[in-house]
Design a protein around this motif. Sequence first.
Motif, mmCIF file in Angstrom:
data_model
loop_
_atom_site.group_PDB
_atom_site.id
_atom_site.type_symbol
_atom_site.label_atom_id
_atom_site.label_comp_id
_atom_site.label_asym_id
_atom_site.label_seq_id
_atom_site.Cartn_x
_atom_site.Cartn_y
_atom_site.Cartn_z
ATOM 1 N N ILE B 263 -90.136 -70.483 -0.327
ATOM 2 C CA ILE B 263 -91.443 -69.830 -0.365
ATOM 3 C C ILE B 263 -92.523 -70.851 -0.715
ATOM 4 O O ILE B 263 -93.569 -70.929 -0.074
ATOM 5 C CB ILE B 263 -91.446 -68.687 -1.398
ATOM 6 C CG1 ILE B 263 -90.582 -67.534 -0.914
ATOM 7 C CG2 ILE B 263 -92.860 -68.200 -1.669
ATOM 8 C CD1 ILE B 263 -90.248 -66.538 -1.987
ATOM 9 N N GLU B 264 -92.207 -71.664 -1.736
ATOM 10 C CA GLU B 264 -93.193 -72.646 -2.165
ATOM 11 C C GLU B 264 -93.496 -73.636 -1.047
ATOM 12 O O GLU B 264 -94.660 -73.943 -0.763
ATOM 13 C CB GLU B 264 -92.650 -73.383 -3.373
ATOM 14 C CG GLU B 264 -93.629 -73.422 -4.499
ATOM 15 C CD GLU B 264 -93.108 -74.268 -5.610
ATOM 16 O OE1 GLU B 264 -92.316 -73.723 -6.388
ATOM 17 O OE2 GLU B 264 -93.483 -75.439 -5.683
ATOM 18 N N ALA B 265 -92.439 -74.144 -0.388
ATOM 19 C CA ALA B 265 -92.648 -75.144 0.661
ATOM 20 C C ALA B 265 -93.441 -74.554 1.817
ATOM 21 O O ALA B 265 -94.412 -75.155 2.282
ATOM 22 C CB ALA B 265 -91.293 -75.649 1.154
ATOM 23 N N PHE B 266 -93.066 -73.358 2.255
ATOM 24 C CA PHE B 266 -93.760 -72.777 3.413
ATOM 25 C C PHE B 266 -95.184 -72.372 3.062
ATOM 26 O O PHE B 266 -96.098 -72.551 3.855
ATOM 27 C CB PHE B 266 -92.973 -71.582 3.962
ATOM 28 C CG PHE B 266 -91.793 -72.014 4.772
ATOM 29 C CD1 PHE B 266 -91.977 -72.795 5.904
ATOM 30 C CD2 PHE B 266 -90.512 -71.674 4.400
ATOM 31 C CE1 PHE B 266 -90.893 -73.220 6.654
ATOM 32 C CE2 PHE B 266 -89.423 -72.091 5.138
ATOM 33 C CZ PHE B 266 -89.607 -72.868 6.265
ATOM 34 N N TRP B 267 -95.348 -71.824 1.872
ATOM 35 C CA TRP B 267 -96.691 -71.416 1.476
ATOM 36 C C TRP B 267 -97.614 -72.634 1.412
ATOM 37 O O TRP B 267 -98.735 -72.612 1.919
ATOM 38 C CB TRP B 267 -96.658 -70.688 0.130
ATOM 39 C CG TRP B 267 -97.973 -70.072 -0.207
ATOM 40 C CD1 TRP B 267 -99.052 -70.682 -0.756
ATOM 41 C CD2 TRP B 267 -98.367 -68.722 0.026
ATOM 42 N NE1 TRP B 267 -100.077 -69.799 -0.896
ATOM 43 C CE2 TRP B 267 -99.682 -68.581 -0.417
ATOM 44 C CE3 TRP B 267 -97.703 -67.595 0.563
ATOM 45 C CZ2 TRP B 267 -100.381 -67.377 -0.346
ATOM 46 C CZ3 TRP B 267 -98.407 -66.398 0.623
ATOM 47 C CH2 TRP B 267 -99.728 -66.295 0.175
ATOM 48 N N PHE B 271 -100.275 -72.163 4.166
ATOM 49 C CA PHE B 271 -101.452 -71.548 3.569
ATOM 50 C C PHE B 271 -102.138 -72.546 2.648
ATOM 51 O O PHE B 271 -102.690 -73.523 3.133
ATOM 52 C CB PHE B 271 -101.070 -70.246 2.852
ATOM 53 C CG PHE B 271 -100.435 -69.247 3.760
ATOM 54 C CD1 PHE B 271 -101.205 -68.537 4.678
ATOM 55 C CD2 PHE B 271 -99.071 -69.037 3.738
ATOM 56 C CE1 PHE B 271 -100.620 -67.630 5.547
ATOM 57 C CE2 PHE B 271 -98.480 -68.129 4.612
ATOM 58 C CZ PHE B 271 -99.257 -67.420 5.514
ATOM 59 N N THR B 272 -102.120 -72.317 1.363
ATOM 60 C CA THR B 272 -102.832 -73.227 0.469
ATOM 61 C C THR B 272 -101.874 -73.770 -0.572
ATOM 62 O O THR B 272 -101.006 -73.052 -1.069
ATOM 63 C CB THR B 272 -103.949 -72.486 -0.283
ATOM 64 O OG1 THR B 272 -103.373 -71.335 -0.871
ATOM 65 C CG2 THR B 272 -105.071 -72.108 0.632
ATOM 66 N N VAL B 273 -102.065 -75.035 -0.916
ATOM 67 C CA VAL B 273 -101.223 -75.635 -1.951
ATOM 68 C C VAL B 273 -101.559 -75.026 -3.313
ATOM 69 O O VAL B 273 -100.688 -74.803 -4.142
ATOM 70 C CB VAL B 273 -101.437 -77.154 -1.990
ATOM 71 C CG1 VAL B 273 -100.539 -77.791 -3.028
ATOM 72 C CG2 VAL B 273 -101.189 -77.755 -0.639
ATOM 73 N N VAL B 278 -98.833 -68.694 -7.250
ATOM 74 C CA VAL B 278 -99.162 -67.279 -7.114
ATOM 75 C C VAL B 278 -98.221 -66.625 -6.108
ATOM 76 O O VAL B 278 -97.747 -65.510 -6.326
ATOM 77 C CB VAL B 278 -100.637 -67.125 -6.681
ATOM 78 C CG1 VAL B 278 -100.953 -65.675 -6.391
ATOM 79 C CG2 VAL B 278 -101.561 -67.659 -7.758
ATOM 80 N N ALA B 279 -97.920 -67.334 -5.021
ATOM 81 C CA ALA B 279 -97.026 -66.776 -4.004
ATOM 82 C C ALA B 279 -95.656 -66.496 -4.602
ATOM 83 O O ALA B 279 -95.087 -65.417 -4.397
ATOM 84 C CB ALA B 279 -96.902 -67.752 -2.843
ATOM 85 N N LEU B 284 -91.887 -62.280 -6.682
ATOM 86 C CA LEU B 284 -91.122 -61.739 -7.813
ATOM 87 C C LEU B 284 -91.531 -60.297 -8.102
ATOM 88 O O LEU B 284 -90.680 -59.408 -8.259
ATOM 89 C CB LEU B 284 -91.353 -62.607 -9.048
ATOM 90 C CG LEU B 284 -90.766 -62.030 -10.332
ATOM 91 C CD1 LEU B 284 -89.284 -62.264 -10.370
ATOM 92 C CD2 LEU B 284 -91.419 -62.614 -11.551
ATOM 93 N N VAL B 285 -92.861 -60.066 -8.170
ATOM 94 C CA VAL B 285 -93.342 -58.716 -8.485
ATOM 95 C C VAL B 285 -92.877 -57.740 -7.408
ATOM 96 O O VAL B 285 -92.378 -56.651 -7.711
ATOM 97 C CB VAL B 285 -94.878 -58.723 -8.607
ATOM 98 C CG1 VAL B 285 -95.394 -57.299 -8.757
ATOM 99 C CG2 VAL B 285 -95.307 -59.567 -9.785
ATOM 100 N N LEU B 286 -93.004 -58.140 -6.153
ATOM 101 C CA LEU B 286 -92.597 -57.242 -5.069
ATOM 102 C C LEU B 286 -91.112 -56.906 -5.164
ATOM 103 O O LEU B 286 -90.719 -55.742 -5.031
ATOM 104 C CB LEU B 286 -92.907 -57.892 -3.713
ATOM 105 C CG LEU B 286 -94.398 -57.981 -3.394
ATOM 106 C CD1 LEU B 286 -94.614 -58.686 -2.076
ATOM 107 C CD2 LEU B 286 -95.000 -56.589 -3.352
#
Lengths: 492, 304
Positions: B263-267, B271-273, B278-279, B284-286
């Motif tokens: 998730i971190e790598a793709f985000w 999107f934004t570094v 937050v991603a 996690l919340v979802l």
Amino acid sequence: MIARAETRADVPASGVLASLLKRAALAAGVAFLLTVGIVGFELVSSTGELEYHTRFGSIVVTVAAVFFGYLAMGLLQAGLIWPAIIGAVVVGAVLLFVLVGSIRDPSLERFLPYESSIVDWSLLMFPVGIVLRGLWLFGKARSQAKTGRIAGSRRYSGWLAWALIGAALVLPFMPFADRRLVDIATLTLTYIMLGWGLNIVVGLAGLLDLGYVAFYAVGAYSYALLSTNYGLGFWVCLPLAGALAATFGILLGFPVLRLRGDYLAIVTLGFGEMIRIVLINWYWFTGGPNGINNVARPSFFGLDFDRNPDEGVAAFHTFFGIEYSPMQRVVFLYFLILACALVTNHFTLRIRKMPLGRAWEALREDETACRALGINPTNTKLTAFAFGAMFAGFAGSFFAARQGFISPESFVFLESAVILAIVVLGGLGSQIGIVLAAVVLIGIPEFFRELKDYRMLAFGLGMVLIMVWRPGGLLAHRDPTMLLHGRKRGRS
Amino acid sequence: MAYFSQQLINGLALGSIYGLIAIGYTMVYGIIGMINFAHGDIYMLGAFHSLILFLILGSLGVTWVPLAILLVLVFAMVLTAMYGWAVERVAYRPLRGSTRIAPLISAIGMSILLQNYVLLLQGARGKPLHGVVTGSIPLFEQGGFVVQIGYMQILIILVTIVLMAGFTWLITRTTLGRAQRACEQDRRMAALLGVNIDRTISMTFVIGASLAAVAGLMVTLYYGIIDFYIGFVAGIKAFTAAVLGGIGSLPGAMLGGMLIGLIEAFWSAYFTVEYKDVAAFSVLVLVLIFRPTGLLGKPDVEKV
């Protein structure tokens, strides 16, 4: 004591000593392994290339301290008090000799393990502590006095609270109250208020919130943004900030309050971090990492505390016809936060006796039973979350008004941890305990700012030690507020 | 497609590191039901130990890289495991059987203590280590974009696979693993049947800390710079990974770690570094809202 006396009779002293020596050597070995890497080698990257300096002296001192300390504590526990005291006196005397000598003769300093002389001197605490403990045990063994818990300590809490409020009211007018003291007291009161606010969530409703600082941040930014963008005054923004923070509490709480215990803790922690990251990156709105400058200061019924206030605004000192002094604002802010904190306290004490407060406490004890009795757990938890957030919002806008400058730096996870620590160390649910814990954790370390690196170390150590020593907090208070047939009297 | 594959490789390498840390969280949670908040700082200590050991080996003249890495791995695991043991002994064991919140506060205190301990001893500046393992293998090229896998990434993924295999064997086949599973199910019953509870719990911390030390070593080699604060963010993310995978479940921890890494790598790539953390938390919340036990966790039966 009796059990110990029997073992002493059964096992000869030499046997005790042998096993003790073995365990002390083991502890020293562990201490060696712990320190050999991280203490023994200091990484230095001054020239761009990383190299290391060795500090083997510190390892030797630490290992020796652990060995002798363990030995002394073990001897005390085994009832061999005098050898422990004599050993501690000898070690203390050698240490004192080197310490005193190093004042006159700096060459002795290389026998001292640490770079800061205050820390070197504080090493003396250990032998002194062991001697005191030994003497105490000795005295106890002689007199066989029974030290019972002071029964009915709750009875004193009534007048203790009034005495504390009285002391807080006269504090700024005391002759010894300089600016620094009042500033520290203001800071401590801010944390007391935050602690009381979080206590609604953690202490009463039993919801573990690790992201409380998020609501504090919402309050602070609400006030700062409203006042810099729209020119609204502090007194208008205070309720607005509270309402906004409460709204945030509901928004964040709604999806996650179905979770229990630790899951809730980690999600709230995540939310706290998310709000901070948004504050850092939402540059045009929040000013990003630079924060917001020149937040307007609060006024006293429209009277400013500046020496030369703006056109058309009366100044406090001219209105009352007294000399201008910067202390006036400091004292005013002190009373402001005192009032806010007392309002929080009063609110908590009253709502505990209302159906909502009772529902919170019931929910903390048994959620399933509450459900069976028709209490809606989600709504009840949500109100606790919202009220807790509201008080954090108040405290946040006070913080922004006092500092005049805010940035995301002030709202890191550590703050949440500190506030939670104040609540838990004070004893969950205990209002006075929170005051005590805030003074211990915030007020006292603030006086030792010079030792700032060691301050946080001692802070962490203090949290661990207080928890280990009193897992229920300094003043544990978890009794139900109401019991059938006055059973309460019999118990406490 | 090429860019996607590259991010996949980066995400897997990062996820392996999170997974190694997450195992420590999930094991401790499974066995004594507490969040070991200081675990992220244990990982940070592992990274510092690795760096110190590299320098010592360098000055001793051990320059053959595979041998150096192996030696550092072993010694860093031992030294860091001592911290795991000591933290449990000092801060958690006296609180066993106390309220749920007491060990958590003690753990937060321990985390602050360890951070400032390293800050005092090693200073606040980031400590750089220049390229021990460098170079990469180009896999394929598409539209001018070369997808490559670094030797370091291969090393991370390999070490993780080997450790996971060994670890699975430990849990499922050895006496210690059996004792751990027994403690997880019913501590009192296990004690009655002769399992040494204290020793088993201590060993859990030791294993968790040594895996965290491996993660610390990998991060030191992968990023080449560490400081005293790296434990906090990595710790939170690893805990997130553990919850995501289903806390208490070991394959879950690894899966969660991989997912968080991806998730971190793709985000960051698409999107934004700035908002990559937050991603991770949003996921996690979802997950917690729609599947509160995590992906592989067992449903928690509520008892009155």
